[in-house]
Structure formats: C-alpha cells, structure tokens
Design a protein around this motif. Sequence first.
Motif, mmCIF file in Angstrom:
data_model
loop_
_atom_site.group_PDB
_atom_site.id
_atom_site.type_symbol
_atom_site.label_atom_id
_atom_site.label_comp_id
_atom_site.label_asym_id
_atom_site.label_seq_id
_atom_site.Cartn_x
_atom_site.Cartn_y
_atom_site.Cartn_z
ATOM 1 N N ALA A 2 -12.759 52.779 47.129
ATOM 2 C CA ALA A 2 -11.999 52.876 46.088
ATOM 3 C C ALA A 2 -11.807 51.370 45.586
ATOM 4 O O ALA A 2 -12.053 50.428 46.358
ATOM 5 C CB ALA A 2 -10.711 53.293 46.907
ATOM 6 N N GLN A 3 -11.511 51.249 44.341
ATOM 7 C CA GLN A 3 -11.353 49.977 43.574
ATOM 8 C C GLN A 3 -9.970 49.239 43.931
ATOM 9 O O GLN A 3 -8.912 49.988 44.021
ATOM 10 C CB GLN A 3 -11.512 50.111 41.941
ATOM 11 C CG GLN A 3 -11.236 49.146 41.221
ATOM 12 C CD GLN A 3 -11.527 49.164 40.028
ATOM 13 O OE1 GLN A 3 -11.595 50.380 39.190
ATOM 14 N NE2 GLN A 3 -11.142 48.242 39.201
ATOM 15 N N HIS A 4 -10.152 48.085 44.048
ATOM 16 C CA HIS A 4 -9.042 47.149 44.670
ATOM 17 C C HIS A 4 -8.532 46.594 43.535
ATOM 18 O O HIS A 4 -9.014 46.165 42.773
ATOM 19 C CB HIS A 4 -9.085 46.227 45.781
ATOM 20 C CG HIS A 4 -9.420 46.971 46.912
ATOM 21 N ND1 HIS A 4 -8.556 47.497 47.689
ATOM 22 C CD2 HIS A 4 -10.797 47.007 47.692
ATOM 23 C CE1 HIS A 4 -9.075 48.097 48.991
ATOM 24 N NE2 HIS A 4 -10.606 47.807 48.741
ATOM 25 N N LEU A 5 -7.095 46.999 42.970
ATOM 26 C CA LEU A 5 -6.381 46.527 41.753
ATOM 27 C C LEU A 5 -5.921 45.076 42.235
ATOM 28 O O LEU A 5 -5.172 44.949 43.308
ATOM 29 C CB LEU A 5 -5.530 47.214 41.234
ATOM 30 C CG LEU A 5 -6.157 48.668 40.980
ATOM 31 C CD1 LEU A 5 -4.895 49.578 40.386
ATOM 32 C CD2 LEU A 5 -6.968 48.371 39.627
ATOM 33 N N THR A 6 -5.884 44.260 41.422
ATOM 34 C CA THR A 6 -5.248 42.701 41.720
ATOM 35 C C THR A 6 -3.745 42.929 41.139
ATOM 36 O O THR A 6 -3.476 43.947 40.472
ATOM 37 C CB THR A 6 -5.709 41.476 40.739
ATOM 38 O OG1 THR A 6 -5.667 42.179 39.362
ATOM 39 C CG2 THR A 6 -7.377 41.310 41.182
ATOM 40 N N ASP A 7 -2.799 42.006 41.431
ATOM 41 C CA ASP A 7 -1.424 41.796 40.894
ATOM 42 C C ASP A 7 -1.526 42.027 39.502
ATOM 43 O O ASP A 7 -0.693 42.588 38.913
ATOM 44 C CB ASP A 7 -0.774 40.643 41.435
ATOM 45 C CG ASP A 7 -0.545 40.874 42.994
ATOM 46 O OD1 ASP A 7 -0.610 41.897 43.655
ATOM 47 O OD2 ASP A 7 -0.205 39.743 43.537
ATOM 48 N N LYS A 8 -2.458 41.063 38.744
ATOM 49 C CA LYS A 8 -2.414 41.360 37.279
ATOM 50 C C LYS A 8 -2.829 42.623 36.703
ATOM 51 O O LYS A 8 -2.291 43.190 35.753
ATOM 52 C CB LYS A 8 -3.450 40.143 36.686
ATOM 53 C CG LYS A 8 -3.446 39.892 35.356
ATOM 54 C CD LYS A 8 -2.022 39.405 34.799
ATOM 55 C CE LYS A 8 -2.018 39.214 33.309
ATOM 56 N NZ LYS A 8 -0.909 39.282 32.773
ATOM 57 N N ASP A 9 -3.721 43.304 37.349
ATOM 58 C CA ASP A 9 -4.133 44.727 37.138
ATOM 59 C C ASP A 9 -2.862 45.727 37.111
ATOM 60 O O ASP A 9 -2.566 46.267 36.070
ATOM 61 C CB ASP A 9 -5.245 45.239 37.876
ATOM 62 C CG ASP A 9 -6.594 44.560 37.692
ATOM 63 O OD1 ASP A 9 -6.768 43.903 36.605
ATOM 64 O OD2 ASP A 9 -7.436 44.531 38.650
ATOM 65 N N ILE A 10 -2.238 45.503 38.184
ATOM 66 C CA ILE A 10 -1.056 46.535 38.380
ATOM 67 C C ILE A 10 -0.168 46.080 37.391
ATOM 68 O O ILE A 10 0.609 47.057 36.712
ATOM 69 C CB ILE A 10 -0.408 46.065 39.753
ATOM 70 C CG1 ILE A 10 -1.445 46.757 40.704
ATOM 71 C CG2 ILE A 10 0.742 46.924 40.037
ATOM 72 C CD1 ILE A 10 -1.118 46.274 42.275
ATOM 73 N N GLU A 11 0.247 44.871 37.114
ATOM 74 C CA GLU A 11 1.327 44.622 36.055
ATOM 75 C C GLU A 11 0.901 45.146 34.752
ATOM 76 O O GLU A 11 1.748 45.527 33.750
ATOM 77 C CB GLU A 11 1.298 43.088 35.945
ATOM 78 C CG GLU A 11 2.504 42.340 35.129
ATOM 79 C CD GLU A 11 4.019 42.875 35.229
ATOM 80 O OE1 GLU A 11 4.641 43.142 34.266
ATOM 81 O OE2 GLU A 11 4.006 43.216 36.585
ATOM 82 N N ASN A 12 -0.467 45.144 34.348
ATOM 83 C CA ASN A 12 -1.063 45.568 32.978
ATOM 84 C C ASN A 12 -0.848 46.861 32.861
ATOM 85 O O ASN A 12 -0.512 47.407 31.964
ATOM 86 C CB ASN A 12 -2.490 44.895 32.862
ATOM 87 C CG ASN A 12 -2.627 43.299 32.678
ATOM 88 O OD1 ASN A 12 -1.664 42.878 32.224
ATOM 89 N ND2 ASN A 12 -4.021 42.924 33.035
ATOM 90 N N ILE A 13 -1.229 47.626 33.985
ATOM 91 C CA ILE A 13 -1.244 49.088 33.931
ATOM 92 C C ILE A 13 0.197 49.658 34.041
ATOM 93 O O ILE A 13 0.605 50.409 33.170
ATOM 94 C CB ILE A 13 -1.663 49.683 35.548
ATOM 95 C CG1 ILE A 13 -3.474 49.541 35.327
ATOM 96 C CG2 ILE A 13 -1.543 51.175 35.416
ATOM 97 C CD1 ILE A 13 -3.904 49.534 36.721
ATOM 98 N N VAL A 14 1.108 48.869 34.630
ATOM 99 C CA VAL A 14 2.661 49.314 34.516
ATOM 100 C C VAL A 14 3.114 48.785 32.980
ATOM 101 O O VAL A 14 3.902 49.750 32.432
ATOM 102 C CB VAL A 14 3.474 48.388 35.596
ATOM 103 C CG1 VAL A 14 4.847 48.422 35.269
ATOM 104 C CG2 VAL A 14 3.232 48.991 36.911
ATOM 105 N N GLU A 15 2.623 47.865 32.495
ATOM 106 C CA GLU A 15 3.015 47.661 31.144
ATOM 107 C C GLU A 15 2.621 48.635 30.039
ATOM 108 O O GLU A 15 3.066 49.052 29.106
ATOM 109 C CB GLU A 15 2.433 46.036 30.638
ATOM 110 C CG GLU A 15 2.889 45.667 29.514
ATOM 111 C CD GLU A 15 4.349 44.854 29.560
ATOM 112 O OE1 GLU A 15 4.913 44.760 28.555
ATOM 113 O OE2 GLU A 15 4.716 44.737 30.708
ATOM 114 N N LEU A 16 1.255 49.126 30.382
ATOM 115 C CA LEU A 16 0.790 50.112 29.676
ATOM 116 C C LEU A 16 1.445 51.451 29.573
ATOM 117 O O LEU A 16 1.712 52.099 28.781
ATOM 118 C CB LEU A 16 -0.764 50.495 30.174
ATOM 119 C CG LEU A 16 -1.691 51.437 29.263
ATOM 120 C CD1 LEU A 16 -1.890 51.358 27.825
ATOM 121 C CD2 LEU A 16 -3.104 51.850 30.154
ATOM 122 N N LEU A 17 2.032 51.822 30.955
ATOM 123 C CA LEU A 17 2.796 52.756 31.018
ATOM 124 C C LEU A 17 4.259 52.513 30.299
ATOM 125 O O LEU A 17 4.801 53.652 29.746
ATOM 126 C CB LEU A 17 3.013 53.310 32.267
ATOM 127 C CG LEU A 17 1.966 53.929 33.078
ATOM 128 C CD1 LEU A 17 1.916 53.685 34.762
ATOM 129 C CD2 LEU A 17 1.793 55.385 32.706
#
Length: 139
Positions: A2-17
């Motif tokens: 499984a790929q580990h997501l950084t805090d910045k990745d999580i923030e970007n994904i949430v922003e995308l949503l």
Amino acid sequence: MAQHLTDKDIENIVELLDYWSLDEKLTWERLCKAIELQLELVPAPTRQTLQKYARIKNAYDQCKKPSKALNVNINKRNKLPASLKIAQTKIEALEAKNARLEKENAMLLEQFVVWQYNAHKYGLSIAKLNEPMSKKSSD
C-alpha cells in the motif's frame, strides 16, 4: 504494498473532493483517476488505501451525500446565465468545504476532550501539558 500518503497528499485529496463537481458522479475509481491525473500521484492510491485515512473517508462521504438544498440548487442553476453558474458552483464548493471543516473541527474537539480527561486521570498538570516542544539542536 500500500502506498503511504503524506499529510500534504491527504490535504490535496481532501481539497480535490471539496471542489468535486456536483454534476459528476463521485466513485472511488473516479477519485483515484483524478488523483493520478490532477495530483500526479503515480501510481494512484487504491480505494482501500484512501479509506484508511479518516479525513479522506469523511470528505468522500460528505461529498457523496450532498445536502438536499444543493440538489435544489442544481435544478435552479440550469436556468442561470453562465457567469452566475460559475459563481453558484464556487459557492456550492465552498459551502461543502465549510461543512467538511466544521465536521473535522468537531472531531478534533472530541479528541481533545478525551485527551483532557486522560491527562487529568493520569495526573498530568496543565503546566506539563503546556511545556513547549523541545528544539532539535543542529550540531
């Protein structure tokens, strides 16, 4: 693996949503494709990986179930001029983001109450809890 997501990745994904178009159906597969294309995370994380992160899961659930008021606005929006449609879309995205942030804030406050209770239960003083974090020396 499984790929580990950084805090910045999580923030970007949430922003995308937060800015997911109400006209486009949201699925985990479409979200994974959008992450790969827009955020350039290659390979894109899987549905299972995304669901492990509470912020992403909550943002997805919130985006998946828009309020009834937003559904009414979609019908009204079809009759608006183009400039007002753009403004309406932005307003809806900001309202959705605001609702998500309010929910996240409530969850953080609940977590704080648990920590506060446990700190009291195990005898941690306010002074100990308020101590500044130690700085790393650059020697």
